[in-house]
Every structure is written in C-alpha cells, then in structure tokens.
Design a protein around this motif. Structure first.
Motif, PDB file in Angstrom:
ATOM      1  N   ARG A 169       0.882  -1.057   0.010  1.00  0.00           N
ATOM      2  CA  ARG A 169       0.036   0.061  -0.035  1.00  0.00           C
ATOM      3  C   ARG A 169       0.728   1.476   0.060  1.00  0.00           C
ATOM      4  NH1 ARG A 169      -2.260  -0.843   4.548  1.00  0.00           N
ATOM      5  NH2 ARG A 169      -4.146  -2.009   3.554  1.00  0.00           N
ATOM      6  N   ARG A 170       2.004   1.330   1.069  1.00  0.00           N
ATOM      7  CA  ARG A 170       2.944   2.367   0.735  1.00  0.00           C
ATOM      8  C   ARG A 170       3.351   2.571  -0.162  1.00  0.00           C
ATOM      9  NH1 ARG A 170       5.109   5.561   4.990  1.00  0.00           N
ATOM     10  NH2 ARG A 170       3.534   5.064   6.148  1.00  0.00           N
ATOM     11  N   ALA A 171       4.030   1.844  -1.107  1.00  0.00           N
ATOM     12  CA  ALA A 171       4.877   1.813  -2.106  1.00  0.00           C
ATOM     13  C   ALA A 171       4.082   1.750  -3.458  1.00  0.00           C
ATOM     14  CB  ALA A 171       5.728   0.696  -2.201  1.00  0.00           C
ATOM     15  N   SER A 172       2.523   1.609  -3.245  1.00  0.00           N
ATOM     16  CA  SER A 172       1.873   1.663  -4.377  1.00  0.00           C
ATOM     17  C   SER A 172       2.033   0.424  -5.673  1.00  0.00           C
ATOM     18  CB  SER A 172       1.617   3.015  -5.271  1.00  0.00           C
ATOM     19  OG  SER A 172       1.429   4.161  -4.433  1.00  0.00           O
ATOM     20  N   CYS A 173       2.302  -0.703  -5.101  1.00  0.00           N
ATOM     21  CA  CYS A 173       2.619  -2.052  -5.690  1.00  0.00           C
ATOM     22  C   CYS A 173       1.593  -2.997  -5.317  1.00  0.00           C
ATOM     23  CB  CYS A 173       4.125  -2.001  -5.808  1.00  0.00           C
ATOM     24  SG  CYS A 173       4.613  -2.745  -4.442  1.00  0.00           S
ATOM     25  N   SER A 174       1.685  -3.967  -6.107  1.00  0.00           N
ATOM     26  CA  SER A 174       0.801  -5.225  -5.599  1.00  0.00           C
ATOM     27  C   SER A 174       1.597  -6.084  -4.718  1.00  0.00           C
ATOM     28  CB  SER A 174       0.255  -6.075  -6.823  1.00  0.00           C
ATOM     29  OG  SER A 174       1.503  -6.586  -7.435  1.00  0.00           O
ATOM     30  N   LYS A 175       0.769  -6.978  -3.931  1.00  0.00           N
ATOM     31  CA  LYS A 175       1.328  -7.815  -2.990  1.00  0.00           C
ATOM     32  C   LYS A 175       2.023  -8.932  -4.123  1.00  0.00           C
ATOM     33  CE  LYS A 175      -1.702  -9.122  -0.133  1.00  0.00           C
ATOM     34  NZ  LYS A 175      -2.427  -9.569   0.829  1.00  0.00           N
ATOM     35  N   GLU A 176       1.485  -9.164  -5.010  1.00  0.00           N
ATOM     36  CA  GLU A 176       2.118 -10.255  -5.843  1.00  0.00           C
ATOM     37  C   GLU A 176       3.315  -9.729  -6.499  1.00  0.00           C
ATOM     38  OE1 GLU A 176      -2.156 -10.619  -5.542  1.00  0.00           O
ATOM     39  OE2 GLU A 176      -0.991  -9.012  -6.175  1.00  0.00           O
ATOM     40  N   THR A 177       3.801  -8.338  -6.666  1.00  0.00           N
ATOM     41  CA  THR A 177       5.060  -7.803  -7.077  1.00  0.00           C
ATOM     42  C   THR A 177       6.000  -8.023  -5.954  1.00  0.00           C
ATOM     43  OG1 THR A 177       4.033  -6.480  -8.651  1.00  0.00           O
ATOM     44  CG2 THR A 177       6.392  -6.158  -7.888  1.00  0.00           C
ATOM     45  N   LEU A 178       5.550  -7.991  -4.594  1.00  0.00           N
ATOM     46  CA  LEU A 178       6.424  -8.149  -3.499  1.00  0.00           C
ATOM     47  C   LEU A 178       6.941  -9.511  -3.545  1.00  0.00           C
ATOM     48  CD1 LEU A 178       4.819  -5.645  -0.935  1.00  0.00           C
ATOM     49  CD2 LEU A 178       6.793  -5.299  -2.357  1.00  0.00           C
ATOM     50  N   TYR A 179       5.998 -10.475  -3.571  1.00  0.00           N
ATOM     51  CA  TYR A 179       6.229 -11.948  -3.550  1.00  0.00           C
ATOM     52  C   TYR A 179       7.153 -12.399  -4.629  1.00  0.00           C
ATOM     53  CZ  TYR A 179       2.913 -12.487   0.279  1.00  0.00           C
ATOM     54  OH  TYR A 179       2.267 -12.230   1.493  1.00  0.00           O
ATOM     55  N   LYS A 180       6.859 -11.647  -5.764  1.00  0.00           N
ATOM     56  CA  LYS A 180       8.000 -12.009  -7.059  1.00  0.00           C
ATOM     57  C   LYS A 180       9.177 -11.726  -6.487  1.00  0.00           C
ATOM     58  CE  LYS A 180       8.383 -11.270 -11.845  1.00  0.00           C
ATOM     59  NZ  LYS A 180       8.041 -10.575 -13.117  1.00  0.00           N
ATOM     60  N   TRP A 181       9.394 -10.429  -6.054  1.00  0.00           N
ATOM     61  CA  TRP A 181      10.666  -9.844  -6.021  1.00  0.00           C
ATOM     62  C   TRP A 181      11.330 -10.501  -4.602  1.00  0.00           C
ATOM     63  CZ3 TRP A 181       9.269  -3.688  -6.726  1.00  0.00           C
ATOM     64  CH2 TRP A 181       9.410  -3.716  -7.962  1.00  0.00           C
ATOM     65  N   PHE A 182      10.622 -10.482  -3.740  1.00  0.00           N
ATOM     66  CA  PHE A 182      11.375 -10.893  -2.245  1.00  0.00           C
ATOM     67  C   PHE A 182      11.084 -12.328  -1.883  1.00  0.00           C
ATOM     68  CE2 PHE A 182      10.529  -6.272  -2.734  1.00  0.00           C
ATOM     69  CZ  PHE A 182      12.180  -5.827  -2.906  1.00  0.00           C
ATOM     70  N   GLY A 183      10.097 -12.846  -2.292  1.00  0.00           N
ATOM     71  CA  GLY A 183       9.678 -14.150  -2.043  1.00  0.00           C
ATOM     72  C   GLY A 183       8.640 -13.897  -0.528  1.00  0.00           C
ATOM     73  N   ASP A 184       9.027 -14.230   0.505  1.00  0.00           N
ATOM     74  CA  ASP A 184       8.113 -13.828   1.719  1.00  0.00           C
ATOM     75  C   ASP A 184       8.442 -12.715   2.393  1.00  0.00           C
ATOM     76  OD1 ASP A 184      10.412 -14.909   2.918  1.00  0.00           O
ATOM     77  OD2 ASP A 184       9.664 -16.782   3.608  1.00  0.00           O
ATOM     78  N   ARG A 185       7.750 -12.651   3.726  1.00  0.00           N
ATOM     79  CA  ARG A 185       8.088 -11.516   4.711  1.00  0.00           C
ATOM     80  C   ARG A 185       9.618 -11.340   4.831  1.00  0.00           C
ATOM     81  NH1 ARG A 185       8.101 -10.302  10.005  1.00  0.00           N
ATOM     82  NH2 ARG A 185       7.447  -8.223  10.604  1.00  0.00           N
ATOM     83  N   ASP A 186      10.179 -12.724   5.459  1.00  0.00           N
ATOM     84  CA  ASP A 186      11.589 -12.570   5.736  1.00  0.00           C
ATOM     85  C   ASP A 186      12.356 -12.404   4.408  1.00  0.00           C
ATOM     86  OD1 ASP A 186      11.009 -13.700   8.163  1.00  0.00           O
ATOM     87  OD2 ASP A 186      11.829 -15.587   7.996  1.00  0.00           O
ATOM     88  N   GLY A 187      11.994 -12.559   3.302  1.00  0.00           N
ATOM     89  CA  GLY A 187      13.022 -12.223   2.085  1.00  0.00           C
ATOM     90  C   GLY A 187      12.914 -10.726   2.164  1.00  0.00           C
ATOM     91  N   LEU A 188      11.704  -9.939   2.296  1.00  0.00           N
ATOM     92  CA  LEU A 188      11.593  -8.644   2.432  1.00  0.00           C
ATOM     93  C   LEU A 188      11.950  -8.064   3.170  1.00  0.00           C
ATOM     94  CD1 LEU A 188      10.321  -6.028   1.316  1.00  0.00           C
ATOM     95  CD2 LEU A 188       8.305  -6.513   2.378  1.00  0.00           C
ATOM     96  N   LEU A 189      12.106  -8.466   4.636  1.00  0.00           N
ATOM     97  CA  LEU A 189      13.087  -7.900   5.584  1.00  0.00           C
ATOM     98  C   LEU A 189      14.442  -8.051   5.124  1.00  0.00           C
ATOM     99  CD1 LEU A 189      11.027  -9.462   8.560  1.00  0.00           C
ATOM    100  CD2 LEU A 189      11.466  -6.724   8.136  1.00  0.00           C
ATOM    101  N   THR A 190      15.113  -9.215   4.870  1.00  0.00           N
ATOM    102  CA  THR A 190      16.236  -9.263   4.367  1.00  0.00           C
ATOM    103  C   THR A 190      16.655  -8.364   3.517  1.00  0.00           C
ATOM    104  OG1 THR A 190      16.252 -11.708   4.759  1.00  0.00           O
ATOM    105  CG2 THR A 190      18.206 -10.874   3.298  1.00  0.00           C
TER     106      THR A 190
END
Length: 217
Positions: free
Chosen positions: A43-64
């Motif tokens: 929501r903050r970055a104005s992108c989809s959750k699907e994009t986040l999962y594609k780029w970083f995997g899961d929440r731990d991947g995003l945190l990393t």
C-alpha cells in the motif's frame, strides 16, 4: 598487472523501483516497528503484493532485502592493490567510518536494531538473525579485504584481519550506538552528526597509530 580489490555486493543491485519499495518498508519500520506487513508495504509503495512476493519471496525475504538496502549505505572502497598508498588507505578508512557513523545514528538504523533486539529476546521470528547477517556481518566482510590488501602492501601490520576490523569498528562506534539504542537523553542524534568528521579523523588516527607499519600513514 593490476589486481583491484572490488567489493561488489548484491545489496546494491536493486532496481530504482525496488529501492523505492525498500525505502517504503524502512519508513514503515520507523513508524510502526513491528507493524511491517506485505500488505502495508504494498500500500505504501503503490505496488501489488504479488509483485512483492515475486521480488522478495516472503516477509523474511522482504526484511532481508530491507536490511541489505540499509547496510548498503555504508559504501565499500575500491582500491588497486598495486597502487594502494598511505593516502588512499586513510581516505578509504575515513570514508567507511563516515558512512558507518552516519548510518547507525540514523532513526532507521536505531529503530531496526531495537526491533531486532526485541524479537531476538522474545524468539519471535528471524529478524534478529536477518539484521546480524545482512547488517554488521555483511559490512565486516566488505572492509576486511581492504585491511588485508593494506597489510600485503606493508601499510598495516596485524596477525588477524578480524581483530584489526573489530578494533577499527570499536574506535569508530565507541559507545555511541548502544547509548542511542538505550535512549540516552544526553546524546542526541544531531550532536552525534555534528561531530562525525572529528570522530572519523580521531578513529582513523588511533587505528593507524596502533596498526600502521609506516610513520607517514
């Protein structure tokens, strides 16, 4: 033949769009601490959750990736082993020290470390290990080859690059980080930032006095 020492890490290869997402994640960490979710970042970055999962995997991947992006603010010098001089060494150490201090005294780093410490104490998730591996340990791995190159060039003398790094890190950081993490009212972020240049020079002078192999360093 020139053999450059190049510290190139994947943390610094994020696309501009990914960098914007990671900056949004860091902002959310500062605002909410534990409240970092894929939904909130999307929501903050104005992108989809699907994009986040594609780029970083899961929440731990995003945190990393978020921790890596923050740690990448401590730039690593690139030096040429065959042309490593006392002047270049000093400039490299001062750059590292300046970036390190500027990064760790910032609100983002303080919040990230406080959150990671809390999670580690509660055995809540893997944030503590993520911060340790992709923050302090990653930064250490980037500088140690510079110290070893300086030893090979007979500019520094030490038996262990790990010990030399720990000494330099201690001289640069001193008790500043722990006091900020504990909320020492006598030590403000603005005061630290105002003295960074003096602290950088003092730490580098002290380190070279301890480990320098030549008097003109």
């Amino acid at each position: 033949m020139r053999v450059p020492v190049q510290i190139k890490i994947s943390e610094e290869t994020f696309t501009p769009r990914q960098q914007a997402v990671l900056t949004a994640a860091l902002d959310l960490l500062v605002e909410n601490g534990d409240g970092l979710t894929m939904t909130a970042v999307a929501r903050r970055a104005s992108c989809s959750k699907e994009t986040l999962y594609k780029w970083f995997g899961d929440r731990d991947g995003l945190l990393t990736a978020t921790v890596q992006w923050q740690a990448a603010k401590v730039r690593m010098p690139t030096v040429d082993r065959s042309h490593l001089s006392a002047k270049v060494l000093r400039e490299s150490l001062e750059q590292f020290a300046r970036d390190l201090l500027t990064t760790i005294v910032g609100e983002v780093s303080i919040t990230l470390n406080r959150t990671a410490i809390t999670h580690a104490a509660q055995e809540k998730d893997s944030l503590g290990n993520i911060v340790l591996e992709n923050g302090p340990l990653a930064i250490r791995r980037r500088l140690k080859p510079i110290l070893e190159a300086a030893r090979d060039a007979r500019l520094l003398r030490f038996n262990s690059s790990e010990d030399a790094y720990r000494t330099f890190f201690g001289l640069v950081v001193r008790d500043v980080q722990i006091r900020l993490l504990l909320g020492d009212k006598a030590l403000t972020q603005s005061n630290v930032e105002a003295n960074i240049e003096a602290d950088v020079k003092a730490a580098t002078d002290q380190f070279l006095a301890l480990y320098g192999a030549k008097a003109n360093i």
